[in-house]
Design a protein around this motif. Structure first.
Motif, mmCIF file in Angstrom:
data_model
loop_
_atom_site.group_PDB
_atom_site.id
_atom_site.type_symbol
_atom_site.label_atom_id
_atom_site.label_comp_id
_atom_site.label_asym_id
_atom_site.label_seq_id
_atom_site.Cartn_x
_atom_site.Cartn_y
_atom_site.Cartn_z
ATOM 1 N N PRO C 193 -8.190 5.972 5.264
ATOM 2 C CA PRO C 193 -8.757 5.798 3.916
ATOM 3 C C PRO C 193 -10.220 5.364 3.962
ATOM 4 N N PRO C 194 -10.939 5.568 2.882
ATOM 5 C CA PRO C 194 -12.334 5.113 2.815
ATOM 6 C C PRO C 194 -12.410 3.590 2.904
ATOM 7 N N ALA C 195 -13.577 3.108 3.297
ATOM 8 C CA ALA C 195 -13.771 1.692 3.616
ATOM 9 C C ALA C 195 -13.322 0.745 2.499
ATOM 10 N N ASP C 196 -13.547 1.138 1.248
ATOM 11 C CA ASP C 196 -13.255 0.185 0.168
ATOM 12 C C ASP C 196 -11.758 -0.002 -0.099
ATOM 13 N N GLU C 197 -10.916 0.776 0.603
ATOM 14 C CA GLU C 197 -9.471 0.557 0.437
ATOM 15 C C GLU C 197 -8.909 -0.445 1.436
ATOM 16 N N PHE C 198 -9.776 -0.931 2.325
ATOM 17 C CA PHE C 198 -9.328 -1.935 3.293
ATOM 18 C C PHE C 198 -9.598 -3.319 2.756
ATOM 19 N N PRO C 199 -8.770 -4.330 3.119
ATOM 20 C CA PRO C 199 -7.563 -4.227 3.946
ATOM 21 C C PRO C 199 -6.437 -3.457 3.231
ATOM 22 N N THR C 200 -5.666 -2.684 4.021
ATOM 23 C CA THR C 200 -4.484 -2.021 3.476
ATOM 24 C C THR C 200 -3.265 -2.844 3.881
ATOM 25 N N GLU C 201 -2.103 -2.359 3.550
ATOM 26 C CA GLU C 201 -0.871 -3.062 3.917
ATOM 27 C C GLU C 201 -0.807 -3.292 5.424
ATOM 28 N N ASN C 202 -1.220 -2.266 6.192
ATOM 29 C CA ASN C 202 -1.078 -2.356 7.649
ATOM 30 C C ASN C 202 -2.344 -2.665 8.413
ATOM 31 N N TRP C 203 -3.501 -2.483 7.793
ATOM 32 C CA TRP C 203 -4.746 -2.575 8.539
ATOM 33 C C TRP C 203 -5.747 -3.528 7.893
ATOM 34 N N ALA C 204 -6.176 -4.518 8.702
ATOM 35 C CA ALA C 204 -7.169 -5.468 8.235
ATOM 36 C C ALA C 204 -8.505 -4.782 7.981
ATOM 37 N N SER C 205 -8.879 -3.900 8.911
ATOM 38 C CA SER C 205 -10.179 -3.249 8.747
ATOM 39 C C SER C 205 -10.087 -1.779 9.126
ATOM 40 N N ARG C 206 -11.019 -1.016 8.610
ATOM 41 C CA ARG C 206 -11.081 0.409 8.919
ATOM 42 C C ARG C 206 -11.388 0.623 10.402
#
Ligand SMILES: Nc1ncnc2c1ncn2[C@@H]1O[C@H](CSCC[C@H](N)C(=O)O)[C@@H](O)[C@H]1O
Ligand SMILES: Nc1ncnc2c1ncn2[C@@H]1O[C@H](CSCC[C@H](N)C(=O)O)[C@@H](O)[C@H]1O
Lengths: 64, 226, 226, 64
Positions: C193-206
């Motif tokens: 995903p694009p940077a502004d969707e981080f953090p996601t459920e599984n990922w702290a950072s892109r």
């Protein structure tokens, strides 16, 4: 070439061991010399530090 | 012209460095897969500028590295690019390897194997010098499936053996090597000009150029001495 | 929970298909490298939905294909996805292979090997059933260098063996297999995903997500029976 | 499973040959049956067309 190359190389034709005759050394590099097959007596030159282990007929296929 | 004379000429014109640069795009991926352990003895068949052996010294901590080329000018250029005393370049022929039986851990070859006058003899020589479990990483851009390479022998003016992927596998097996894998490594780095620049000097269409580099890329066949 | 029970649950929830889809991104590249010839007998260790064996039937004209899984529900799902009479799924355990010595040409395994309770025993079983020259393509996303996988055992709730790249090579050799190659296959297809969707459920950072998929990807170790 | 599976499989414990006892067939598939080790006598079930060759203690590690 360095002398420890002798551990691994052999005559390209009959795969027997080679003897090294040093003509000129530069620190631990052999710059000019001859590699001579202990079995068939074929000679391979070392020139400018590089051994030429082509079979003689390929080496002389054209003037350098 | 003989292969040796042709590549002596290339070397004296400095074209060894251009080949290195182009071949590195895919060669580095093949090199990265090799199971070279610290201290291993590695052979580079048809070494050209000799970059592969130097890379394996740096990345895999290979022990002694031998770059072999039939063209004295190539070996001489290769030697001039390094002071590493563990790297040795020598002039010799694929079909008459000057190495003792079982003396080499792994062998790499990029864009060189098909110049052998008898590739079957070259393979048996390799099988002889590799120790049991030693690998032969044979990378070529010139092969049957890559239709965009078929005119190369005419262009370069020397004979080349054009095998298919299957023929490579079969020839390895005939020489007593196990085939551990085979695939095409795409060249993702070559610059492919925008559509309006085609035809270029070398490429009739952009699609052809893409197919050559991304689809056919470099054929890698991996053999293992039993 | 035992590995068997856990994966029986996954299979009954249909999660075998989700794994297939995700693993295919890199598994297909490993499969494409395998030196499978028409008619060869192929084994898929920890087959899950069984896609790998079906793919090798189609692409490489493999002869008989065996998908093996300890979870009966997985084997049952796998069986339901094909009518090909040359493809057989069976319930069995890595450490107790029900195959005769030298009976298998090539073996593939994706994201399964590290569940073996004793991976060394699993490797010797493999070395036993592979014919001379037979290969073991062992693909894993869970390994020491891939720091983003370290928490998986806790997450999944079963034990897993976490080896480094070097430990894989060493263990293969200890089991009597030659190591023909090793590398990381990047997953270039996962949607990041694009940077502004981080953090996601599984990922702290892109950056972490990119490192996990593009840098670490899937570790492939290729063994060859001598 | 099909009968030609017998060419390749063996007892997971002692690697001896297995005998096949068919309970139910569906065309050329064996749907229910038993695989019995010719050496140790251990039995492995074939259920819904799938042979279960787990060692007995792993098979029964929890109720199905
Ligand atoms: N029979 C043979 N024996 C030894 N070297 C050979 C050979 N036939 C061709 N070569 C050498 O193989 C090289 C091919 S060009 C490729 C060079 C290098 N591997 C690279 O990737 O850039 C040339 O330098 C040529 O001299
Ligand atoms: N010791 C063992 N013996 C047999 N199968 C095992 C096993 N340990 C784990 N497995 C199986 O290995 C599978 C791992 S999941 C991966 C499935 C498939 N290869 C894919 O790529 O999607 C599970 O189905 C699990 O039941």
């Amino acid at each position: 070439m360095r002398e420890d190359l002798m551990d691994i190389i052999c005559c390209p034709l009959d795969k027997h061991e080679l003897d090294l005759e040093v003509i000129r050394r530069d620190d631990d590099e052999i710059m000019e010399g001859r590699l001579v097959c202990t079995e068939c007596g074929e000679e391979y030159p070392v020139e400018d530090g590089i051994p030429n282990l082509l079979p003689p007929d390929m080496r002389e296929e054209s003037p350098a | 012209m003989s292969v040796r004379e042709e590549f002596d000429r290339w070397a004296s014109e400095g074209r060894d460095k251009g080949m290195e640069e182009r071949h590195w795009h895919t060669a580095k991926h093949a090199l990265a897969r090799m199971p070279v352990e610290p201290g291993d003895t590695v052979l580079d068949l048809g070494c050209g500028s000799g970059y592969a052996g130097r890379a394996l010294r740096e990345t895999a901590d290979a022990g002694r590295v031998y770059g072999l080329d039939a063209a004295p000018e190539m070996a001489s250029n290769a030697r001039s690019y390094t002071d590493d005393s563990q790297v040795t370049y020598l002039v010799s022929d694929f079909e008459h390897l000057p190495f003792a039986d079982d003396s080499v851990d792994h062998c790499f070859s990029m864009e060189a194997f098909y110049y052998a006058s008898d590739p079957h003899v070259a393979l048996s020589e390799l099988a002889r010098v590799l120790r049991p479990g030693g690998t032969f990483y044979c990378a070529v851009n010139f092969y049957e499936e890559n239709v965009h390479s078929h005119h190369w022998p005419e262009m370069v003016g020397v004979e080349m053996t054009r095998w298919s992927e299957r023929e490579y596998r079969q020839a390895f097996r005939d020489a007593g090597l196990h085939v551990a894998g085979q695939d095409r490594i795409p060249d993702r780095e070559i610059t492919i000009p925008p559509a309006d620049e085609f035809p270029t000097e070398n490429w009739a269409s952009r699609a052809d150029m893409i197919e050559r580099y991304r689809t056919y890329g470099t054929l890698l066949t991996v053999g293992v001495a039993p």
